[in-house]
Write a protein that holds these residues in place. Structure first.
Motif, PDB file in Angstrom:
ATOM      1  N   ARG A 167     -70.733  26.152 103.829  1.00 43.50           N
ATOM      2  CA  ARG A 167     -70.346  25.720 105.176  1.00 43.50           C
ATOM      3  C   ARG A 167     -68.863  25.382 105.156  1.00 43.50           C
ATOM      4  O   ARG A 167     -68.342  24.943 104.136  1.00 43.50           O
ATOM      5  N   THR A 168     -68.208  25.548 106.277  1.00 41.04           N
ATOM      6  CA  THR A 168     -66.807  25.154 106.370  1.00 41.04           C
ATOM      7  C   THR A 168     -66.721  23.641 106.569  1.00 41.04           C
ATOM      8  O   THR A 168     -67.718  22.981 106.911  1.00 41.04           O
ATOM      9  N   VAL A 169     -65.536  23.086 106.391  1.00 42.70           N
ATOM     10  CA  VAL A 169     -65.321  21.659 106.677  1.00 42.70           C
ATOM     11  C   VAL A 169     -65.673  21.375 108.135  1.00 42.70           C
ATOM     12  O   VAL A 169     -66.319  20.368 108.459  1.00 42.70           O
ATOM     13  N   GLU A 170     -65.299  22.264 109.011  1.00 45.91           N
ATOM     14  CA  GLU A 170     -65.598  22.109 110.435  1.00 45.91           C
ATOM     15  C   GLU A 170     -67.094  22.074 110.690  1.00 45.91           C
ATOM     16  O   GLU A 170     -67.585  21.288 111.526  1.00 45.91           O
ATOM     17  N   ASP A 171     -67.839  22.896 109.974  1.00 45.23           N
ATOM     18  CA  ASP A 171     -69.296  22.906 110.141  1.00 45.23           C
ATOM     19  C   ASP A 171     -69.902  21.544 109.811  1.00 45.23           C
ATOM     20  O   ASP A 171     -70.752  21.033 110.555  1.00 45.23           O
ATOM     21  N   TYR A 172     -69.496  20.973 108.675  1.00 46.94           N
ATOM     22  CA  TYR A 172     -70.003  19.648 108.309  1.00 46.94           C
ATOM     23  C   TYR A 172     -69.650  18.623 109.379  1.00 46.94           C
ATOM     24  O   TYR A 172     -70.486  17.807 109.788  1.00 46.94           O
ATOM     25  N   PHE A 173     -68.408  18.662 109.840  1.00 45.10           N
ATOM     26  CA  PHE A 173     -67.935  17.695 110.836  1.00 45.10           C
ATOM     27  C   PHE A 173     -68.766  17.796 112.122  1.00 45.10           C
ATOM     28  O   PHE A 173     -69.242  16.790 112.657  1.00 45.10           O
ATOM     29  N   LYS A 174     -68.953  19.016 112.607  1.00 39.67           N
ATOM     30  CA  LYS A 174     -69.687  19.202 113.863  1.00 39.67           C
ATOM     31  C   LYS A 174     -71.153  18.802 113.724  1.00 39.67           C
ATOM     32  O   LYS A 174     -71.729  18.202 114.657  1.00 39.67           O
ATOM     33  N   LEU A 175     -71.766  19.114 112.581  1.00 39.99           N
ATOM     34  CA  LEU A 175     -73.157  18.730 112.362  1.00 39.99           C
ATOM     35  C   LEU A 175     -73.324  17.209 112.386  1.00 39.99           C
ATOM     36  O   LEU A 175     -74.266  16.679 112.984  1.00 39.99           O
ATOM     37  N   LEU A 176     -72.417  16.522 111.731  1.00 44.91           N
ATOM     38  CA  LEU A 176     -72.483  15.064 111.699  1.00 44.91           C
ATOM     39  C   LEU A 176     -72.330  14.479 113.097  1.00 44.91           C
ATOM     40  O   LEU A 176     -73.084  13.580 113.499  1.00 44.91           O
ATOM     41  N   LYS A 177     -71.373  14.983 113.852  1.00 40.59           N
ATOM     42  CA  LYS A 177     -71.165  14.486 115.217  1.00 40.59           C
ATOM     43  C   LYS A 177     -72.395  14.750 116.083  1.00 40.59           C
ATOM     44  O   LYS A 177     -72.803  13.896 116.876  1.00 40.59           O
ATOM     45  N   SER A 178     -72.986  15.923 115.936  1.00 39.70           N
ATOM     46  CA  SER A 178     -74.130  16.287 116.778  1.00 39.70           C
ATOM     47  C   SER A 178     -75.360  15.450 116.474  1.00 39.70           C
ATOM     48  O   SER A 178     -76.247  15.305 117.321  1.00 39.70           O
ATOM     49  N   GLU A 179     -75.418  14.883 115.261  1.00 39.45           N
ATOM     50  CA  GLU A 179     -76.570  14.063 114.880  1.00 39.45           C
ATOM     51  C   GLU A 179     -76.282  12.570 114.980  1.00 39.45           C
ATOM     52  O   GLU A 179     -77.012  11.748 114.432  1.00 39.45           O
ATOM     53  N   GLY A 180     -75.222  12.195 115.697  1.00 41.50           N
ATOM     54  CA  GLY A 180     -75.010  10.800 116.040  1.00 41.50           C
ATOM     55  C   GLY A 180     -74.193   9.991 115.066  1.00 41.50           C
ATOM     56  O   GLY A 180     -74.327   8.762 115.022  1.00 41.50           O
ATOM     57  N   PHE A 181     -73.320  10.637 114.294  1.00 43.77           N
ATOM     58  CA  PHE A 181     -72.472   9.909 113.350  1.00 43.77           C
ATOM     59  C   PHE A 181     -71.018   9.887 113.812  1.00 43.77           C
ATOM     60  O   PHE A 181     -70.529  10.845 114.408  1.00 43.77           O
ATOM     61  N   SER A 182     -70.354   8.795 113.512  1.00 43.67           N
ATOM     62  CA  SER A 182     -68.903   8.722 113.612  1.00 43.67           C
ATOM     63  C   SER A 182     -68.340   8.967 112.218  1.00 43.67           C
ATOM     64  O   SER A 182     -68.810   8.361 111.247  1.00 43.67           O
ATOM     65  N   ILE A 183     -67.349   9.842 112.108  1.00 40.47           N
ATOM     66  CA  ILE A 183     -66.761  10.147 110.805  1.00 40.47           C
ATOM     67  C   ILE A 183     -65.598   9.205 110.567  1.00 40.47           C
ATOM     68  O   ILE A 183     -64.610   9.217 111.299  1.00 40.47           O
ATOM     69  N   ASP A 184     -65.747   8.357 109.552  1.00 37.53           N
ATOM     70  CA  ASP A 184     -64.712   7.363 109.242  1.00 37.53           C
ATOM     71  C   ASP A 184     -63.640   7.916 108.310  1.00 37.53           C
ATOM     72  O   ASP A 184     -62.454   7.630 108.477  1.00 37.53           O
TER      73      ASP A 184
END
Length: 246
Positions: A192-209
């Motif tokens: 997965r790309t870095v963007e993929d991980y970021f978008k998945l986390l956001k879509s599942e209700g996480f804030s990326i610190d």
């Protein structure tokens, strides 16, 4: 034969060879990835912690030494579960013999969920991220590492000597299954790309610190040559996330 998930660790020779590599003094996991995970975990005193893909639970033992109140691991390999239960002997730690995809996550139980270099073996991350969000307390943290996408994008470099001085990066945006020869076995990983991980986390209700690439720290290396070599390319990608308020 291709091995998926944790299955490869139940091949006896692979398991023995892996443990030797994993616990060698200058293992990149120990001197590059671990310091970042420990820093992002912060103070764990009194906390309830879940470790996904916990392996032999050596990290769980460390967390108890740092004062956590409860540690639970989820691990699919029979061999690893046996080692993990030995490692946690004389603690109140528990190891659940299950894949991450099928484990029944409790609701709002944990202060922190950690996963070290396990999630890139899963074909679908969204459902697991959803369950992680569910099992965290309101102010809970999710901290995980994966093999850096620069490495998973192309497996050609992985077929060369472990002392290689350069890497081939290709097919970065072609996400999906990769089969890598690792310790003489064909192991399935998912790029997965870095963007993929970021978008998945956001879509599942996480804030990326924080997003960290585990820059090698010279003081952690005994060999100047090894330090210089490891400065050439990132091996790990780490996310520190918070459960978003409803």
């Amino acid at each position: 034969m291709e091995y998926k998930g944790s299955d490869v660790y139940d091949h006896e020779k692979f398991f023995t060879d892996y443990l030797k590599r994993r616990h060698r003094e200058e293992s990149p996991n120990n001197i590059i990835e671990r310091p970042v995970i420990v820093e992002l975990m912060g103070d764990v005193a009194g906390e309830y912690i879940l470790d996904l893909g916990c392996g032999d639970a050596g990290f769980g033992r460390e967390l108890f030494q740092q004062g956590c109140s409860s540690y639970e691991g989820v691990e699919g390999s029979t061999n690893m579960v046996e080692k993990a239960r030995e490692m946690l002997n004389e603690t109140n730690g528990k190891v659940h013999h299950s894949s991450m995809e099928t484990w029944d996550f409790p609701e709002a139980r944990y202060d922190k969920v950690v996963s070290r270099l396990a999630l890139h073996y899963l074909a679908e991350l969204g459902p697991v991220f959803e369950q992680v969000n569910k099992c965290l307390k309101a102010d809970g943290k999710f901290i995980f590492s994966v093999q850096h996408p620069i490495l998973t994008s192309s497996i050609e470099s992985a077929s060369h000597s472990s002392q290689r001085q350069n890497w081939i990066v290709d097919e970065y945006f072609h996400v999906g299954k990769r089969v890598e020869t690792w310790i003489e076995k064909e192991v399935v990983k998912y790029h997965r790309t870095v963007e993929d991980y970021f978008k998945l986390l956001k879509s599942e209700g996480f804030s990326i610190d924080e997003i960290r690439e585990c820059s090698p720290q010279k003081e952690n290396f005994k060999s100047e040559q090894e330090y210089i070599r490891r400065m050439g390319i990132p091996l790990f990608l780490v996310f520190s996330c918070s459960k978003s308020a409803d």
